[in-house]
Write a protein that holds these residues in place. Structure first.
Motif, PDB file in Angstrom:
ATOM      1  N   PRO A 157      -0.472   9.423  -6.595  1.00 52.28           N
ATOM      2  CA  PRO A 157      -1.560   9.305  -5.418  1.00 52.28           C
ATOM      3  C   PRO A 157      -2.862   9.605  -5.458  1.00 52.28           C
ATOM      4  CG  PRO A 157       0.685  10.317  -4.925  1.00 52.28           C
ATOM      5  CD  PRO A 157       0.516  10.163  -6.660  1.00 52.28           C
ATOM      6  N   THR A 202      -4.838  -0.117 -11.161  1.00 50.48           N
ATOM      7  CA  THR A 202      -5.157   0.767  -9.825  1.00 50.48           C
ATOM      8  C   THR A 202      -6.098   2.053 -10.481  1.00 50.48           C
ATOM      9  OG1 THR A 202      -3.106   2.067 -10.185  1.00 50.48           O
ATOM     10  CG2 THR A 202      -2.790  -0.004  -8.828  1.00 50.48           C
ATOM     11  N   ALA A 249      -9.457   0.034   0.864  1.00 55.91           N
ATOM     12  CA  ALA A 249      -8.055  -0.172   0.465  1.00 55.91           C
ATOM     13  C   ALA A 249      -7.619   0.011  -0.757  1.00 55.91           C
ATOM     14  CB  ALA A 249      -7.643  -1.766   0.723  1.00 55.91           C
ATOM     15  N   GLY A 256      -7.910  10.861  -0.140  1.00 54.38           N
ATOM     16  CA  GLY A 256      -8.924  10.110   0.654  1.00 54.38           C
ATOM     17  C   GLY A 256     -10.172  10.719   0.126  1.00 54.38           C
ATOM     18  N   TRP A 283      -3.326  -4.819  -7.491  1.00 51.68           N
ATOM     19  CA  TRP A 283      -4.286  -4.085  -6.504  1.00 51.68           C
ATOM     20  C   TRP A 283      -5.659  -4.133  -6.950  1.00 51.68           C
ATOM     21  CZ3 TRP A 283      -1.985  -3.086  -2.277  1.00 51.68           C
ATOM     22  CH2 TRP A 283      -2.431  -2.390  -1.667  1.00 51.68           C
ATOM     23  N   GLU A 323      -5.489   3.209  -1.413  1.00 50.16           N
ATOM     24  CA  GLU A 323      -3.984   3.151  -0.875  1.00 50.16           C
ATOM     25  C   GLU A 323      -3.363   2.257  -1.706  1.00 50.16           C
ATOM     26  OE1 GLU A 323      -4.644   1.595   2.938  1.00 50.16           O
ATOM     27  OE2 GLU A 323      -5.650   3.417   3.791  1.00 50.16           O
ATOM     28  N   HIS A 324      -3.338   2.556  -3.114  1.00 45.90           N
ATOM     29  CA  HIS A 324      -2.799   1.694  -4.162  1.00 45.90           C
ATOM     30  C   HIS A 324      -1.252   2.322  -4.272  1.00 45.90           C
ATOM     31  CE1 HIS A 324      -2.828   5.284  -6.876  1.00 45.90           C
ATOM     32  NE2 HIS A 324      -4.213   5.397  -6.199  1.00 45.90           N
ATOM     33  N   ALA A 374       0.816  -1.156  -0.062  1.00 44.30           N
ATOM     34  CA  ALA A 374       0.000  -0.087  -0.090  1.00 44.30           C
ATOM     35  C   ALA A 374       0.897   1.378   0.008  1.00 44.30           C
ATOM     36  CB  ALA A 374      -0.890   0.037   1.312  1.00 44.30           C
ATOM     37  N   ASN A 375       0.280   2.064  -0.829  1.00 42.63           N
ATOM     38  CA  ASN A 375       1.174   3.552  -0.880  1.00 42.63           C
ATOM     39  C   ASN A 375       2.519   3.607  -1.105  1.00 42.63           C
ATOM     40  OD1 ASN A 375      -1.232   4.837  -0.083  1.00 42.63           O
ATOM     41  ND2 ASN A 375      -0.574   4.093   2.055  1.00 42.63           N
TER      42      ASN A 375
END
Length: 222
Positions: free
Chosen positions: A154, A149, A122, A157, A114, A125-126, A86-87
């Protein structure tokens, strides 16, 4: 011909980029009542598996209906990146070993696995891709890239809808779309393509003057 569908189904309430229009599919006419069936669709231009045209992030960039169709289909290279956390920010070093001998015009598809998180929190938060990857691909003559993804950059949220649209959060987009290329997002099933160097197609609807379109992405072996 062998074909693998790389597209998520479009359905009411499916996950979208934070702040994008929600998806609602409803009946407008039925066979029982009207003698024919018609559906009414409410969705954004970046719903599900879709194509980003340069106009998505580039002022006066090419619209989705003006992108050359020949650039949206052809031989592809799948870059397998299983276990990406994640991330994680993936660098050129992480992918370069699988891109040796890349020919101009090859479509590059990044498989992180992903897509298994699609429709869950979730998924936001790829893993992401460093802008150097975009720069190297552009220099190699790549015109279309795909990811499994929500975004190669990024994703903000749910509490920050639209924050990524200012440009500073979209370095991969800025480089790749800025070169006139296209990005296919929300691919799935890339790990189910059993043959190397598949052919790939991701044709958009001919939406005049718009920034993107859902696609039916497929990998196939003629």
């Amino acid at each position: 011909m062998q074909v693998v569908d790389l597209s998520h189904p479009v359905r009411t309430g499916m996950q979208v980029f934070p702040g994008d229009p929600s998806v609602e599919l409803r009946s407008a006419a039925t066979v029982a009542a009207d003698g024919f069936a018609v559906a009414q669709l409410h969705l954004g231009s970046h719903t599900g598996t879709h194509l980003d045209a340069p106009l998505h992030t580039v002022q006066d960039g090419t619209a989705v209906d003006a992108m050359p169709l020949e650039a949206l289909m052809g031989p592809a290279r799948i870059v397998s990146l299983p276990g990406s956390a994640a991330n994680t920010v993936l660098s050129w070093k992480d992918v370069s070993g699988q891109l040796a001998g890349l020919l101009p015009g090859t479509i590059v598809l990044f498989s992180t696995g992903w897509s298994r998180h699609f429709n869950t929190p979730a998924y936001l938060e790829h893993p992401t891709f460093d802008a150097e990857i975009a720069e190297r691909l552009v220099a190699a003559g790549v015109r279309l890239v795909g990811v499994d993804t929500l975004n190669p950059d990024p994703t903000p949220g749910p509490a920050e809808p639209g924050q990524a649209q200012g440009g500073t959060f979209l370095p991969f987009h800025d480089v790749f779309l800025g070169s006139g290329g296209g990005i296919v997002e929300n691919l799935t099933n890339l790990d189910e393509v059993p043959w190397p160097e598949p052919w790939f197609s991701a044709l958009p609807l001919r939406l005049e003057g718009l920034d993107g379109s859902p696609v039916r992405a497929v990998a196939f072996k003629p």
